[in-house]
Design a protein around this motif. Structure first.
Motif, PDB file in Angstrom:
ATOM      1  N   GLY A   1      -0.353  -4.954   0.887  1.00 48.59           N
ATOM      2  CA  GLY A   1      -1.501  -4.487   0.110  1.00 48.59           C
ATOM      3  C   GLY A   1      -2.293  -5.615  -0.517  1.00 48.59           C
ATOM      4  O   GLY A   1      -3.233  -5.359  -1.282  1.00 48.59           O
TER       5      GLY A   1
ATOM      6  N   ASP B   1       0.837  -1.188   0.000  1.00 44.69           N
ATOM      7  CA  ASP B   1       0.000   0.000   0.000  1.00 44.69           C
ATOM      8  C   ASP B   1       0.879   1.247   0.000  1.00 44.69           C
ATOM      9  O   ASP B   1       1.644   1.484   0.939  1.00 44.69           O
ATOM     10  CB  ASP B   1      -0.916  -0.021   1.227  1.00 44.69           C
ATOM     11  CG  ASP B   1      -1.934   1.101   1.220  1.00 44.69           C
ATOM     12  OD1 ASP B   1      -1.948   1.891   0.258  1.00 44.69           O
ATOM     13  OD2 ASP B   1      -2.718   1.181   2.184  1.00 44.69           O
TER      14      ASP B   1
ATOM     15  N   ARG C   1      -0.540   4.320  -0.450  1.00 44.39           N
ATOM     16  CA  ARG C   1      -1.456   5.408  -0.109  1.00 44.39           C
ATOM     17  C   ARG C   1      -1.876   6.168  -1.378  1.00 44.39           C
ATOM     18  O   ARG C   1      -1.360   5.948  -2.462  1.00 44.39           O
ATOM     19  CB  ARG C   1      -0.846   6.371   0.914  1.00 44.39           C
ATOM     20  CG  ARG C   1      -0.199   5.702   2.108  1.00 44.39           C
ATOM     21  CD  ARG C   1      -1.216   4.999   2.985  1.00 44.39           C
ATOM     22  NE  ARG C   1      -0.587   4.386   4.138  1.00 44.39           N
ATOM     23  CZ  ARG C   1      -1.234   3.640   5.024  1.00 44.39           C
ATOM     24  NH1 ARG C   1      -2.537   3.426   4.880  1.00 44.39           N
ATOM     25  NH2 ARG C   1      -0.603   3.100   6.054  1.00 44.39           N
TER      26      ARG C   1
ATOM     27  N   VAL D   1      -0.199   1.666  -5.334  1.00 41.09           N
ATOM     28  CA  VAL D   1       0.522   0.564  -4.706  1.00 41.09           C
ATOM     29  C   VAL D   1       1.930   0.507  -5.277  1.00 41.09           C
ATOM     30  O   VAL D   1       2.176   0.903  -6.414  1.00 41.09           O
ATOM     31  CB  VAL D   1      -0.177  -0.799  -4.929  1.00 41.09           C
ATOM     32  CG1 VAL D   1      -1.472  -0.893  -4.159  1.00 41.09           C
ATOM     33  CG2 VAL D   1      -0.400  -1.067  -6.418  1.00 41.09           C
TER      34      VAL D   1
ATOM     35  N   VAL E   1      -3.890   1.633  -8.201  1.00 41.77           N
ATOM     36  CA  VAL E   1      -4.344   0.276  -7.884  1.00 41.77           C
ATOM     37  C   VAL E   1      -5.001  -0.396  -9.084  1.00 41.77           C
ATOM     38  O   VAL E   1      -4.792  -1.583  -9.342  1.00 41.77           O
ATOM     39  CB  VAL E   1      -5.324   0.310  -6.687  1.00 41.77           C
ATOM     40  CG1 VAL E   1      -5.891  -1.083  -6.420  1.00 41.77           C
ATOM     41  CG2 VAL E   1      -4.629   0.829  -5.444  1.00 41.77           C
TER      42      VAL E   1
ATOM     43  N   MET F   1      -6.154  -5.721   0.390  1.00 41.39           N
ATOM     44  CA  MET F   1      -6.833  -4.593  -0.231  1.00 41.39           C
ATOM     45  C   MET F   1      -7.116  -4.875  -1.702  1.00 41.39           C
ATOM     46  O   MET F   1      -8.232  -4.668  -2.196  1.00 41.39           O
ATOM     47  CB  MET F   1      -5.980  -3.331  -0.087  1.00 41.39           C
ATOM     48  CG  MET F   1      -6.506  -2.119  -0.830  1.00 41.39           C
ATOM     49  SD  MET F   1      -5.373  -0.702  -0.751  1.00 41.39           S
ATOM     50  CE  MET F   1      -4.006  -1.297  -1.769  1.00 41.39           C
ATOM     51  N   CYS F   2      -6.110  -5.369  -2.431  1.00 40.88           N
ATOM     52  CA  CYS F   2      -6.280  -5.654  -3.855  1.00 40.88           C
ATOM     53  C   CYS F   2      -7.219  -6.835  -4.079  1.00 40.88           C
ATOM     54  O   CYS F   2      -7.998  -6.846  -5.032  1.00 40.88           O
ATOM     55  CB  CYS F   2      -4.917  -5.916  -4.494  1.00 40.88           C
ATOM     56  SG  CYS F   2      -3.840  -4.466  -4.516  1.00 40.88           S
TER      57      CYS F   2
END
Length: 211
Positions: free
Chosen positions: A154, A111, A113, A117, A140, A157-158
């Motif tokens: 990350g 991540d 932010r 990524v 992303v 999240m992905c």
């Protein structure tokens, strides 16, 4: 004998690995404390229980700006005091080595932010890792062309915003001291270490925005 260190994300790890790639000792922590509190005590405990290392490997980016600086300062300080060489390895490649025993594409993601990524694509086959792309900072939405195993901080999240990926289990998601040592195998160890931030630090970005 390699002392391998990672504190590029929210986790921290250190390991001692022998010349044949055998893991002798390892410590891993993910409890929310700062790396300045956890890294040196972990390393001290490992060094108390094993022989003096002959090389040091450390993740040198991408990742947390503060974490990378702490890791680099620690590695360089120990390398100078022990008079041994050091090697920097990609934190994304180190994460990918956790899935080397699997088969197929490995997408390492951290991540970064602001909808971005840090990412790189690898291919795992028969316990080996082949790098397919350089480390990149991307939006992303641009990483979903090649499906595969997701590793890195990350990854979840992905996984939650795209179908077709396989999410590595939590204990294989983050770089470890051992995976750092595997990524460093066969590399040149020197007295120099450069950090690969991929992006300029946040403080500099905010300053540029104000100007």
């Amino acid at each position: 004998m390699i002392l391998a260190v990672d504190c590029s994300s929210k986790t921290a790890s250190a390991a001692i690995v022998d010349e044949g790639g055998r893991l002798l000792a390892q410590s891993f922590i993910n409890v929310g404390l700062t790396h300045s509190e956890t890294l040196m005590p972990m390393i001290a405990e490992l060094l108390n229980r094993t022989e003096q290392p002959t090389h040091i490997a450390v993740t040198n980016g991408p990742g947390s700006f503060t974490g990378l600086r702490i890791g680099a300062a620690c590695a360089l300080g120990l390398a100078e005091s022990l008079d041994i060489p050091v090697c920097g390895v990609s934190s994304l490649e180190a994460a990918a080595w956790n899935a080397a025993h699997m088969s197929g594409y490995i997408r390492a993601v951290m991540d970064a932010r602001r909808g971005q990524v840090y990412t790189a694509l690898f291919y795992a086959d028969n316990g080996k890792i082949e790098r397919l792309t350089p480390d990149l900072a991307l939006p992303v939405g641009e990483i979903f062309e090649k499906k595969g195993i997701l590793v890195g901080d990350g990854a979840e999240m992905c996984y939650n915003i795209s179908d077709g990926f396989t999410l590595a289990p939590p204990h294989l998601r983050y770089p470890t001291g051992y995976s750092v040592a595997m990524a460093a195998a066969g590399r040149e160890f020197t007295s120099d270490l450069k950090i690969n931030y991929l992006r300029i630090p946040q403080a500099e970005r905010e300053r540029e925005e104000r100007l």
